[in-house]
Design a protein around this motif. Structure first.
Motif, mmCIF file in Angstrom:
data_model
loop_
_atom_site.group_PDB
_atom_site.id
_atom_site.type_symbol
_atom_site.label_atom_id
_atom_site.label_comp_id
_atom_site.label_asym_id
_atom_site.label_seq_id
_atom_site.Cartn_x
_atom_site.Cartn_y
_atom_site.Cartn_z
ATOM 1 N N LEU A 18 -80.059 27.646 73.087
ATOM 2 C CA LEU A 18 -78.935 28.378 73.196
ATOM 3 C C LEU A 18 -78.378 27.182 72.939
ATOM 4 O O LEU A 18 -78.731 26.287 73.868
ATOM 5 N N ARG A 19 -77.416 27.171 72.395
ATOM 6 C CA ARG A 19 -76.640 25.959 72.752
ATOM 7 C C ARG A 19 -74.819 25.885 73.135
ATOM 8 O O ARG A 19 -74.575 27.269 72.872
ATOM 9 N N LEU A 20 -74.412 25.782 74.230
ATOM 10 C CA LEU A 20 -73.337 25.737 75.239
ATOM 11 C C LEU A 20 -72.206 24.951 74.425
ATOM 12 O O LEU A 20 -72.759 23.497 74.163
ATOM 13 N N SER A 21 -71.014 24.838 74.441
ATOM 14 C CA SER A 21 -69.665 24.367 74.104
ATOM 15 C C SER A 21 -69.524 24.774 75.006
ATOM 16 O O SER A 21 -68.864 25.207 75.672
ATOM 17 N N CYS A 22 -67.962 23.185 75.101
ATOM 18 C CA CYS A 22 -66.826 23.102 75.999
ATOM 19 C C CYS A 22 -65.905 22.494 75.260
ATOM 20 O O CYS A 22 -65.733 21.391 74.888
ATOM 21 N N ALA A 23 -64.856 23.286 74.870
ATOM 22 C CA ALA A 23 -63.835 22.859 74.648
ATOM 23 C C ALA A 23 -62.696 22.239 75.201
ATOM 24 O O ALA A 23 -62.296 23.779 76.249
ATOM 25 N N ALA A 24 -61.759 20.846 75.342
ATOM 26 C CA ALA A 24 -61.112 20.878 76.236
ATOM 27 C C ALA A 24 -59.636 20.007 75.899
ATOM 28 O O ALA A 24 -59.741 19.774 74.598
ATOM 29 N N SER A 25 -58.935 20.952 76.248
ATOM 30 C CA SER A 25 -57.764 20.319 75.568
ATOM 31 C C SER A 25 -56.690 19.757 77.420
ATOM 32 O O SER A 25 -57.538 20.359 78.105
ATOM 33 N N GLY A 26 -55.265 19.759 76.637
ATOM 34 C CA GLY A 26 -55.252 18.667 77.882
ATOM 35 C C GLY A 26 -54.831 17.123 77.649
ATOM 36 O O GLY A 26 -55.332 16.984 76.478
ATOM 37 N N ARG A 27 -54.876 16.170 78.483
ATOM 38 C CA ARG A 27 -54.854 15.021 78.186
ATOM 39 C C ARG A 27 -56.362 13.842 77.813
ATOM 40 O O ARG A 27 -57.576 15.296 77.634
ATOM 41 N N ALA A 28 -56.233 13.464 77.226
ATOM 42 C CA ALA A 28 -57.624 13.225 76.199
ATOM 43 C C ALA A 28 -58.677 13.126 76.776
ATOM 44 O O ALA A 28 -59.202 12.450 77.672
ATOM 45 N N PHE A 29 -59.471 13.254 76.057
ATOM 46 C CA PHE A 29 -60.954 13.809 76.683
ATOM 47 C C PHE A 29 -62.253 12.651 76.774
ATOM 48 O O PHE A 29 -62.573 12.535 77.402
ATOM 49 N N SER A 30 -61.367 11.630 75.769
ATOM 50 C CA SER A 30 -62.309 10.510 75.770
ATOM 51 C C SER A 30 -62.418 9.628 77.385
ATOM 52 O O SER A 30 -63.126 8.954 77.608
ATOM 53 N N THR A 31 -61.398 10.163 77.992
ATOM 54 C CA THR A 31 -61.782 9.139 79.390
ATOM 55 C C THR A 31 -61.786 10.260 80.850
ATOM 56 O O THR A 31 -61.785 9.712 81.584
ATOM 57 N N TYR A 32 -62.843 11.477 80.295
ATOM 58 C CA TYR A 32 -63.390 11.973 81.166
ATOM 59 C C TYR A 32 -65.054 12.121 80.902
ATOM 60 O O TYR A 32 -65.193 12.126 80.061
ATOM 61 N N ALA A 33 -65.632 11.385 82.291
ATOM 62 C CA ALA A 33 -66.706 11.900 82.087
ATOM 63 C C ALA A 33 -66.745 13.304 81.883
ATOM 64 O O ALA A 33 -66.596 13.979 82.851
ATOM 65 N N MET A 34 -68.300 13.874 81.590
ATOM 66 C CA MET A 34 -68.628 15.382 80.912
ATOM 67 C C MET A 34 -69.922 15.834 81.730
ATOM 68 O O MET A 34 -70.487 14.979 82.264
ATOM 69 N N ALA A 35 -69.655 17.007 82.442
ATOM 70 C CA ALA A 35 -71.141 17.634 82.985
ATOM 71 C C ALA A 35 -71.582 18.837 82.894
ATOM 72 O O ALA A 35 -69.586 19.846 82.225
ATOM 73 N N TRP A 36 -72.612 19.479 83.412
ATOM 74 C CA TRP A 36 -72.756 21.210 82.815
ATOM 75 C C TRP A 36 -73.285 21.303 84.215
ATOM 76 O O TRP A 36 -74.340 20.332 84.657
ATOM 77 N N PHE A 37 -72.925 22.156 85.230
ATOM 78 C CA PHE A 37 -73.919 23.190 86.290
ATOM 79 C C PHE A 37 -74.308 24.102 86.316
ATOM 80 O O PHE A 37 -73.711 24.664 84.935
ATOM 81 N N ARG A 38 -74.911 24.720 86.560
ATOM 82 C CA ARG A 38 -75.080 26.128 86.798
ATOM 83 C C ARG A 38 -75.461 26.745 87.748
ATOM 84 O O ARG A 38 -75.582 26.442 89.145
ATOM 85 N N GLN A 39 -75.321 28.500 87.896
ATOM 86 C CA GLN A 39 -75.163 28.900 89.455
ATOM 87 C C GLN A 39 -75.701 29.767 89.138
ATOM 88 O O GLN A 39 -75.369 30.693 88.852
ATOM 89 N N ALA A 40 -77.195 30.238 89.631
ATOM 90 C CA ALA A 40 -77.372 32.472 89.519
ATOM 91 C C ALA A 40 -77.542 32.587 91.157
ATOM 92 O O ALA A 40 -76.874 31.831 92.134
ATOM 93 N N PRO A 41 -77.290 34.048 91.383
ATOM 94 C CA PRO A 41 -77.070 34.065 91.616
ATOM 95 C C PRO A 41 -77.716 33.873 93.529
ATOM 96 O O PRO A 41 -78.503 33.953 93.386
ATOM 97 N N GLY A 42 -76.695 34.147 94.303
ATOM 98 C CA GLY A 42 -77.413 33.644 95.908
ATOM 99 C C GLY A 42 -77.627 32.284 95.781
ATOM 100 O O GLY A 42 -77.973 31.975 96.585
ATOM 101 N N LYS A 43 -77.364 31.487 95.333
ATOM 102 C CA LYS A 43 -77.901 30.111 94.444
ATOM 103 C C LYS A 43 -76.626 28.951 95.337
ATOM 104 O O LYS A 43 -75.098 29.229 94.518
#
Length: 123
Positions: A18-43
């Protein structure tokens, strides 16, 4: 400020991709470091991957190294997470996050979050 919207989640069989995408709007995107997290039930929320502002440096959790790839397109204000060789234990809600400062593995370092995308991996 930046607003984040994830897409691309869904149901996939073990071994699939699968490929996830995250679209950003607002202040200049290139000024942000970006990350992915996940959360499973109960964790707790778990760090998966991060990428520097320019995209030149990436970081991965050991659990996904070699299977997942984070990338970004600053011209499209989007960060991606390509997930290959998926396992049932990858089932979780996946969140993208933005930091105006540095890359962190602690979720507390990120000031902006998307709403999350469900990824379900069946056996």
């Amino acid at each position: 400020q930046v607003q984040l919207v994830e897409s691309g989640g869904g149901l996939v069989q073990a071994g699939g991709s699968l490929r996830l995408s995250c679209a950003a709007s607002g202040r200049a995107f290139s000024t942000y470091a970006m990350a992915w997290f996940r959360q499973a039930p109960g964790k707790e929320r778990e760090f998966i991957a991060a990428i520097s502002r320019s995209g030149g440096t990436t970081y991965y959790a050991d659990s996904v190294k070699g299977r997942f790839t984070i990338s970004r397109d600053n011209a499209k204000n989007t960060v991606y997470l390509q997930m290959n060789s998926l396992r049932t234990e990858d089932t979780a809600v996946y969140y993208c996050a933005a930091s105006a400062l540095f890359v962190y593995v602690n979720p507390g370092g990120y000031g902006y979050w998307g709403q999350g995308a469900q990824v379900t991996v069946s056996s």
